[in-house]
Design a protein around this motif. Structure first.
Motif, PDB file in Angstrom:
ATOM      1  N   LEU A 173       0.810  -1.203   0.000  1.00 47.10           N
ATOM      2  CA  LEU A 173       0.000   0.000   0.000  1.00 47.10           C
ATOM      3  C   LEU A 173       0.851   1.263   0.000  1.00 47.10           C
ATOM      4  CD1 LEU A 173      -0.606   1.396   3.262  1.00 47.10           C
ATOM      5  CD2 LEU A 173      -0.712  -1.072   3.422  1.00 47.10           C
ATOM      6  N   ILE A 174       0.241   2.344  -0.466  1.00 45.01           N
ATOM      7  CA  ILE A 174       0.779   3.690  -0.319  1.00 45.01           C
ATOM      8  C   ILE A 174      -0.347   4.539   0.262  1.00 45.01           C
ATOM      9  CG2 ILE A 174       2.503   3.538  -2.152  1.00 45.01           C
ATOM     10  CD1 ILE A 174       0.602   5.126  -3.937  1.00 45.01           C
ATOM     11  N   HIS A 175       0.025   5.543   1.052  1.00 44.07           N
ATOM     12  CA  HIS A 175      -1.014   6.384   1.641  1.00 44.07           C
ATOM     13  C   HIS A 175      -0.480   7.797   1.854  1.00 44.07           C
ATOM     14  CE1 HIS A 175       0.864   5.842   5.625  1.00 44.07           C
ATOM     15  NE2 HIS A 175       1.018   4.599   5.247  1.00 44.07           N
ATOM     16  N   TYR A 176      -1.411   8.735   1.811  1.00 42.50           N
ATOM     17  CA  TYR A 176      -1.126  10.147   2.058  1.00 42.50           C
ATOM     18  C   TYR A 176      -2.115  10.631   3.107  1.00 42.50           C
ATOM     19  CZ  TYR A 176      -1.220  15.165   1.756  1.00 42.50           C
ATOM     20  OH  TYR A 176      -1.191  16.497   2.092  1.00 42.50           O
ATOM     21  N   GLN A 177      -1.641  11.515   3.975  1.00 39.43           N
ATOM     22  CA  GLN A 177      -2.522  12.115   4.971  1.00 39.43           C
ATOM     23  C   GLN A 177      -2.061  13.542   5.230  1.00 39.43           C
ATOM     24  OE1 GLN A 177      -2.612   9.903   8.575  1.00 39.43           O
ATOM     25  NE2 GLN A 177      -4.336  11.009   9.401  1.00 39.43           N
ATOM     26  N   GLY A 178      -3.001  14.435   5.365  1.00 37.75           N
ATOM     27  CA  GLY A 178      -2.694  15.821   5.687  1.00 37.75           C
ATOM     28  C   GLY A 178      -3.737  16.360   6.643  1.00 37.75           C
ATOM     29  N   GLY A 179      -3.375  17.415   7.346  1.00 38.04           N
ATOM     30  CA  GLY A 179      -4.329  17.984   8.281  1.00 38.04           C
ATOM     31  C   GLY A 179      -3.728  19.090   9.102  1.00 38.04           C
ATOM     32  N   GLU A 180      -4.352  19.333  10.248  1.00 33.26           N
ATOM     33  CA  GLU A 180      -3.881  20.402  11.116  1.00 33.26           C
ATOM     34  C   GLU A 180      -3.931  19.970  12.567  1.00 33.26           C
ATOM     35  OE1 GLU A 180      -6.298  23.913  11.020  1.00 33.26           O
ATOM     36  OE2 GLU A 180      -8.107  22.835  11.523  1.00 33.26           O
ATOM     37  N   VAL A 181      -3.083  20.617  13.350  1.00 34.40           N
ATOM     38  CA  VAL A 181      -3.054  20.419  14.790  1.00 34.40           C
ATOM     39  C   VAL A 181      -3.199  21.793  15.420  1.00 34.40           C
ATOM     40  CG1 VAL A 181      -1.746  19.575  16.763  1.00 34.40           C
ATOM     41  CG2 VAL A 181      -1.419  18.523  14.508  1.00 34.40           C
ATOM     42  N   LYS A 182      -4.172  21.943  16.289  1.00 34.01           N
ATOM     43  CA  LYS A 182      -4.312  23.173  17.069  1.00 34.01           C
ATOM     44  C   LYS A 182      -3.829  22.834  18.465  1.00 34.01           C
ATOM     45  CE  LYS A 182      -8.058  25.126  14.421  1.00 34.01           C
ATOM     46  NZ  LYS A 182      -9.397  25.682  14.419  1.00 34.01           N
ATOM     47  N   THR A 183      -2.746  23.474  18.875  1.00 33.59           N
ATOM     48  CA  THR A 183      -2.142  23.122  20.156  1.00 33.59           C
ATOM     49  C   THR A 183      -2.595  24.051  21.257  1.00 33.59           C
ATOM     50  OG1 THR A 183      -0.191  24.437  19.680  1.00 33.59           O
ATOM     51  CG2 THR A 183      -0.097  22.114  19.117  1.00 33.59           C
ATOM     52  N   GLY A 184      -2.920  23.437  22.371  1.00 37.21           N
ATOM     53  CA  GLY A 184      -3.169  24.081  23.647  1.00 37.21           C
ATOM     54  C   GLY A 184      -4.038  25.309  23.700  1.00 37.21           C
ATOM     55  N   LYS A 185      -4.489  25.559  24.898  1.00 39.92           N
ATOM     56  CA  LYS A 185      -5.155  26.802  25.255  1.00 39.92           C
ATOM     57  C   LYS A 185      -4.261  27.439  26.297  1.00 39.92           C
ATOM     58  CE  LYS A 185      -9.697  24.762  24.668  1.00 39.92           C
ATOM     59  NZ  LYS A 185     -10.847  24.237  25.364  1.00 39.92           N
TER      60      LYS A 185
ATOM     61  N   ASN B 147       0.359  26.980  21.714  1.00 35.72           N
ATOM     62  CA  ASN B 147      -0.771  27.800  21.272  1.00 35.72           C
ATOM     63  C   ASN B 147      -0.628  28.234  19.813  1.00 35.72           C
ATOM     64  OD1 ASN B 147      -1.901  27.611  23.831  1.00 35.72           O
ATOM     65  ND2 ASN B 147      -0.717  29.361  24.542  1.00 35.72           N
ATOM     66  N   GLN B 148      -0.415  27.269  18.927  1.00 28.30           N
ATOM     67  CA  GLN B 148      -0.243  27.562  17.509  1.00 28.30           C
ATOM     68  C   GLN B 148      -1.093  26.624  16.676  1.00 28.30           C
ATOM     69  OE1 GLN B 148       3.851  27.372  16.390  1.00 28.30           O
ATOM     70  NE2 GLN B 148       4.520  28.718  18.011  1.00 28.30           N
ATOM     71  N   ASN B 149      -1.281  27.006  15.419  1.00 30.44           N
ATOM     72  CA  ASN B 149      -1.894  26.133  14.432  1.00 30.44           C
ATOM     73  C   ASN B 149      -0.778  25.588  13.557  1.00 30.44           C
ATOM     74  OD1 ASN B 149      -4.468  26.647  15.355  1.00 30.44           O
ATOM     75  ND2 ASN B 149      -4.800  28.313  13.922  1.00 30.44           N
ATOM     76  N   VAL B 150      -0.731  24.279  13.444  1.00 30.72           N
ATOM     77  CA  VAL B 150       0.343  23.612  12.730  1.00 30.72           C
ATOM     78  C   VAL B 150      -0.277  22.701  11.678  1.00 30.72           C
ATOM     79  CG1 VAL B 150       2.291  22.050  12.976  1.00 30.72           C
ATOM     80  CG2 VAL B 150       1.762  23.658  14.808  1.00 30.72           C
TER      81      VAL B 150
END
Length: 186
Positions: A94-106, A120-123
């Protein structure tokens, strides 16, 4: 959302109630993919007597500590079945791709995994990988299908801080993979 997804899936199965003797198509739902998002819904098609191609797509979301993860992904898999396509034991690549975002902490919260890197960043993140799986797929006379598999995957992962558009973390490594699919074959 889970109930709606199951209702849609079973509605598709009802509409596709084809009574073929030889099964060459399968559609499955993998509820475990809600966490990582690469093969929530998959379609498998036999391409020869012993092999098939599987395309999976999905979305995922979860919280870990003070961080919130959201992702979308896709995977392509080739399977070789030892008996007949879309039935019993198989080996797959198999091959796979994944993308997205992480919103860290308050403010005032600490994330055990990412706090030293992102506070406290968007990554944004992207991953690309490939691997091997082995598993077994059972289909009853009515077409109900159960697919269980395990394997390993090589993964290249990159986190990019959104505000400064800089790569903050790159990782590569081998990880275990597993899957569970419930669906219908015709």
């Amino acid at each position: 959302m889970k109930k709606t997804l199951l209702l849609i899936t079973f509605s598709i199965f009802t509409v596709l109630g084809i009574h073929a003797q030889e099964r060459s198509n399968s559609i499955k739902v993998n509820p475990l993919a809600l966490w990582d998002g690469s093969d929530l819904l998959s379609y498998e098609r036999a391409v020869s007597k012993h092999s098939s191609l599987l395309l999976g797509v999905g979305v995922g979301a979860f919280r870990l500590g003070g961080s919130k993860y959201k992702s979308q992904g896709a995977s392509l898999q080739y399977r070789y079945y030892f008996t007949e396509a879309i039935n019993k034991l198989y080996l797959g690549a198999l091959i796979h791709y994944q993308g997205g975002e992480v919103k860290t902490g308050k403010e005032g919260t600490v994330d055990f995994f990412l706090s030293p890197l992102f506070i406290n960043q968007n990554v944004d993140f992207q991953s690309l990988g490939g691997g091997f799986k082995t598993g077994c797929q059972w289909t009853n006379e009515g077409g109900l299908t159960l697919d269980l598999n395990i394997g390993v995957s090589y993964l290249s992962l990159r986190y990019k801080e959104r505000s400064f558009n800089t790569v903050a973390l790159k990782e590569k490594g081998i990880i275990p993979t597993f899957g569970f699919g419930l669906g219908y074959s015709w």
